[in-house]
Design an enzyme around this catalytic site. Structure first.
Site, PDB file in Angstrom:
ATOM      1  N   TRP A 342       0.832  -1.211   0.000  1.00 43.90           N
ATOM      2  CA  TRP A 342       0.000   0.000   0.000  1.00 43.90           C
ATOM      3  C   TRP A 342       0.865   1.260   0.000  1.00 43.90           C
ATOM      4  O   TRP A 342       0.502   2.274  -0.611  1.00 43.90           O
ATOM      5  CB  TRP A 342      -0.906  -0.006   1.235  1.00 43.90           C
ATOM      6  CG  TRP A 342      -1.779   1.204   1.383  1.00 43.90           C
ATOM      7  CD1 TRP A 342      -3.007   1.406   0.831  1.00 43.90           C
ATOM      8  CD2 TRP A 342      -1.506   2.390   2.143  1.00 43.90           C
ATOM      9  NE1 TRP A 342      -3.522   2.633   1.196  1.00 43.90           N
ATOM     10  CE2 TRP A 342      -2.606   3.262   2.002  1.00 43.90           C
ATOM     11  CE3 TRP A 342      -0.428   2.804   2.935  1.00 43.90           C
ATOM     12  CZ2 TRP A 342      -2.663   4.506   2.622  1.00 43.90           C
ATOM     13  CZ3 TRP A 342      -0.483   4.043   3.549  1.00 43.90           C
ATOM     14  CH2 TRP A 342      -1.589   4.877   3.395  1.00 43.90           C
ATOM     15  N   HIS A 343       2.022   1.203   0.650  1.00 46.13           N
ATOM     16  CA  HIS A 343       2.874   2.386   0.740  1.00 46.13           C
ATOM     17  C   HIS A 343       3.548   2.748  -0.581  1.00 46.13           C
ATOM     18  O   HIS A 343       3.907   3.905  -0.791  1.00 46.13           O
ATOM     19  CB  HIS A 343       3.950   2.186   1.808  1.00 46.13           C
ATOM     20  CG  HIS A 343       3.464   2.367   3.209  1.00 46.13           C
ATOM     21  ND1 HIS A 343       2.852   1.355   3.914  1.00 46.13           N
ATOM     22  CD2 HIS A 343       3.484   3.442   4.039  1.00 46.13           C
ATOM     23  CE1 HIS A 343       2.523   1.800   5.113  1.00 46.13           C
ATOM     24  NE2 HIS A 343       2.883   3.060   5.213  1.00 46.13           N
ATOM     25  N   GLY A 344       3.736   1.785  -1.454  1.00 47.10           N
ATOM     26  CA  GLY A 344       4.379   2.094  -2.719  1.00 47.10           C
ATOM     27  C   GLY A 344       4.525   0.873  -3.598  1.00 47.10           C
ATOM     28  O   GLY A 344       4.558  -0.260  -3.115  1.00 47.10           O
TER      29      GLY A 344
END
Length: 495
Positions: A342-344
Site C-alpha cells: 500500500w505504501h508504494g
C-alpha cells in the site's frame, strides 16, 4: 492616492494547477488561502447546507491544486459508493448485498491498482515471462490510497450494519473530500465523521487553542525539521551511500527515521488542527511511536488510522485470530505484506512489510510462550532495553523502505558494518551542525514525557488570541525563510 492593481497572472497561478508546485498544507499559498477560507466558513455558521457546499467546493479545488484534472476521481468514488451503499441496505439477501460490496471493492481497488500498480505488476509479469516491458505514462494522483480506503470503510460498515447510509449525496461528498485529511490522511472512518457533519458549528476556545497547537507543532515538524534535514543531509546519504562512511550512513538512517516521522505526523497534526478550527474532531494518528518497547506497541502508536484500518478491514476479514494460532500468524504476515505494498509500488515496500509482519508474528509467539498473550507493559531497564531494540529494528527496516533498490540498501548496510570509521563523527557533526541540532531537537521533543507535551498544549491554549496569531505568523515566516533559500520539500514517494 490609494491605488489597487490586480495581477491577473499571479491570480491565474493561484487558481490553476502547477505540477511543479502541488498545494500542500505547509505551502505559503495554502496558509494565506486558508485565512480567507475560514472567514467565509465562520460567516456561514448558521447555514449548514451552504457551509457544507462551500467546504466541499474548496476541497475539490484543493485536490485540483494537488493533482490537476484527476480531481474527477473523487467524484467517481463518491457517487459510486454513495449509491452502492443505498443498494446494500435496500436488499435483504446476503448474496445480493455482497454483490454491491464487491462492486465497491472493484471500483476503489481498481482505480488504486491502475494508477499505482499497473507498471509494477507489468514489470513483474514481464520478468517472469522473459519479455520486455515498457512502462506506461500513468500519473499517480496524490492521496488516492487514502480516499479510496476511506470510502471503502463506508460501504463495508454499511454492509456490516455498523452505520446507516447517508441520504444526501452532498454530505457524502463532504466526507470523502474533506480537505484537511484528503491527500495524506489520517484515514477517517465514516462512523466517526458522519455524525459530526450536520451538528451545529461550535468551536470552543479550547478547540481553537488545541487546533492552533496541532497546526503549530505539525508545521514545525513538517516544514522545519523534516524538510530541512531531508534536503540537507538524509537525501545526500541515501542517494550515494557508498560515497560515505559507515558512521555517516548510520546517522543518515537515524535522520531518516526522524524525517519520515516528522513528515507523516506533522501532516497529520496539521490535519487534526485544521479540522478542530472547523469544528470537527479527528482521532490522534501518531502517539510517540519511537517510545515503543515492542513492535506490537509500535503499530499501536504509528499511523494509527492505517494500522487500525488494516486490522478491521483486512486482518479480521482474513479470519483474524478466530481460526487458530497458526492462521493468526499467517494473517498477520499477509496483512503487513499488503500494508507494505500500500505504501508504494516496489518490492522493497513489500519486503519492509514482510519484515514487520514476521516481527509481529515473532513477538506474538514470545508473548504466548511467556503466558502474556494480551501484552503487559514492561517497566524500568527492561522497557528501556525494549525501546532501544525496537527503535533499531525500525531503523533497519527503514533502510529498505527508503532505498529505491535492494542493492542500495545492501550497500548502506555494508558501509555501516564494514567501513564504520567512528573517528569521522566530530567532523561530521561540525560539517552538518545545523542538521544535527534539528535532529537532536526532534528526538528530544519526541521522547519527552507526555506530561510535558500536555503542559505545552495547555500553555498554547491559554495564550491570548493575539499571542497565538503572532506565534503562528512567526512560524510561517520561519518556514518561508527556509523555503526561500533554495530548500524545497523532499517527497520520496506519493500516496
Amino acid at each position: 492616492m490609494l491605488s489597487f492593481d490586480l495581477d491577473f497572472n499571479r491570480l491565474a497561478d493561484v487558481l490553476t494547477y502547477d505540477p511543479k508546485a502541488p498545494m500542500i498544507f505547509s505551502s505559503g499559498v495554502f496558509l494565506w488561502l486558508f485565512l480567507g477560507f475560514i472567514i467565509i466558513y465562520y460567516a456561514l455558521k448558521k447555514r449548514d447546507t451552504a457551509r457544507i457546499l462551500f467546504v466541499t467546493a474548496f476541497s475539490y479545488y484543493f485536490y485540483y491544486k494537488s493533482s490537476g484534472i484527476y480531481f474527477f476521481l473523487l467524484g467517481i468514488v463518491t457517487c459510486a459508493d454513495f449509491f452502492l451503499a443505498k443498494c446494500i441496505v435496500e436488499h435483504k439477501l446476503v448474496k445480493e448485498r455482497k454483490i454491491y460490496v464487491v462492486l465497491s471493492l472493484m471500483i476503489n481497488l481498481g482505480l488504486l491498482v491502475y494508477f499505482k500498480y499497473t507498471n509494477f505488476f507489468g514489470d513483474i509479469i514481464a520478468k517472469i515471462s522473459g519479455s520486455d516491458f515498457t512502462p506506461f505514462d500513468i500519473f499517480l494522483p496524490v492521496g488516492i490510497s487514502f480516499f479510496t480506503f476511506q470510502s471503502l470503510s463506508y460501504t463495508i460498515d454499511v454492509y456490516r450494519g455498523k452505520i446507516q447510509p447517508l441520504n444526501r449525496l452532498l454530505d457524502y461528498a463532504f466526507y470523502v473530500s474533506f480537505f484537511p485529511q484528503l491527500v495524506a490522511g489520517p484515514i477517517v472512518r465514516a462512523r466517526d465523521f458522519i455524525p459530526q457533519i450536520r451538528k451545529p458549528l461550535l468551536v470552543s476556545k479550547e478547540m481553537f487553542g488545541r487546533g492552533m497547537y496541532f497546526i503549530i507543532c505539525g508545521l514545525f515538524k513538517k516544514a522545519v525539521i523534516s524538510d530541512y534535514i531531508s534536503v540537507n543531509f538524509v537525501e545526500r546519504i541515501f542517494d550515494n551511500p557508498t560515497l560515505y562512511s559507515g558512521v555517516e550512513n548510520l546517522f543518515g538512517v537515524y535522520g531518516y527515521a526522524l524525517q519520515i516521522y516528522c513528515d507523516f505526523s506533522g501532516y497529520s497534526d496539521m490535519a487534526i488542527g485544521l479540522a478542530l478550527l472547523l469544528g470537527f474532531k479527528f482521532n490522534i494518528n501518531f502517539d510517540s511511536p519511537y517510545q515503543s518497547s515492542s513492535i506490537t506497541e509500535f503499530w499501536r502508536r504509528w499511523h494509527i488510522s492505517l494500522s487500525s484500518w488494516l486490522k478491521d478491514y483486512l486482518y479480521i476479514s482474513l479470519g483474524g485470530n478466530r481460526k487458530g494460532k497458526v492462521r493468526q500468524l499467517l494473517n498477520l504476515l499477509i496483512t503487513m505484506l499488503l500494508g507494505g505494498l500500500w505504501h508504494g509500488a516496489s518490492l522493497n515496500f513489500v519486503l519492509w512489510g514482510g519484515m514487520h509482519g514476521l516481527a509481529l508474528a515473532f513477538h506474538k509467539v514470545i508473548m504466548l510462550i511467556r503466558g502474556r498473550e494480551k501484552g503487559v507493559q514492561s517497566s524500568g531497564l527492561l522497557r528501556v532495553g525494549g525501546v532501544i531494540l525496537t527503535f533499531h529494528f525500525i531503523c533497519f527496516t527503514w533502510i529498505f523502505f527508503r532505498n529505491p533498490h535492494f542493492s542500495d540498501a545492501v550497500d548502506m548496510l555494508t558501509q555501516i558494518f564494514k567501513s564504520f570509521r567512528p573517528e569521522l563523527l566530530p567532523q561530521l557533526i561540525m560539517g552538518y551542525w545545523k542538521v544535527f541540532v534539528l535532529i537532536a531537537l526532534g528526538y528530544v521533543l519526541h521522547f519527552l514525557p507526555r506530561k510535558s507535551e500536555n503542559r505545552f498544549c495547555v500553555f498554547i491554549i491559554k495564550l491570548p488570541f493575539l499571542a497565538k496569531a503572532l506565534l503562528f505568523l512567526l512560524l510561517i515566516f520561519l518556514v518561508l525563510q527556509i523555503k526561500s533559500s533554495d530548500i524545497q520539500p523532499f517527497i520520496y514517494f506519493q500516496f
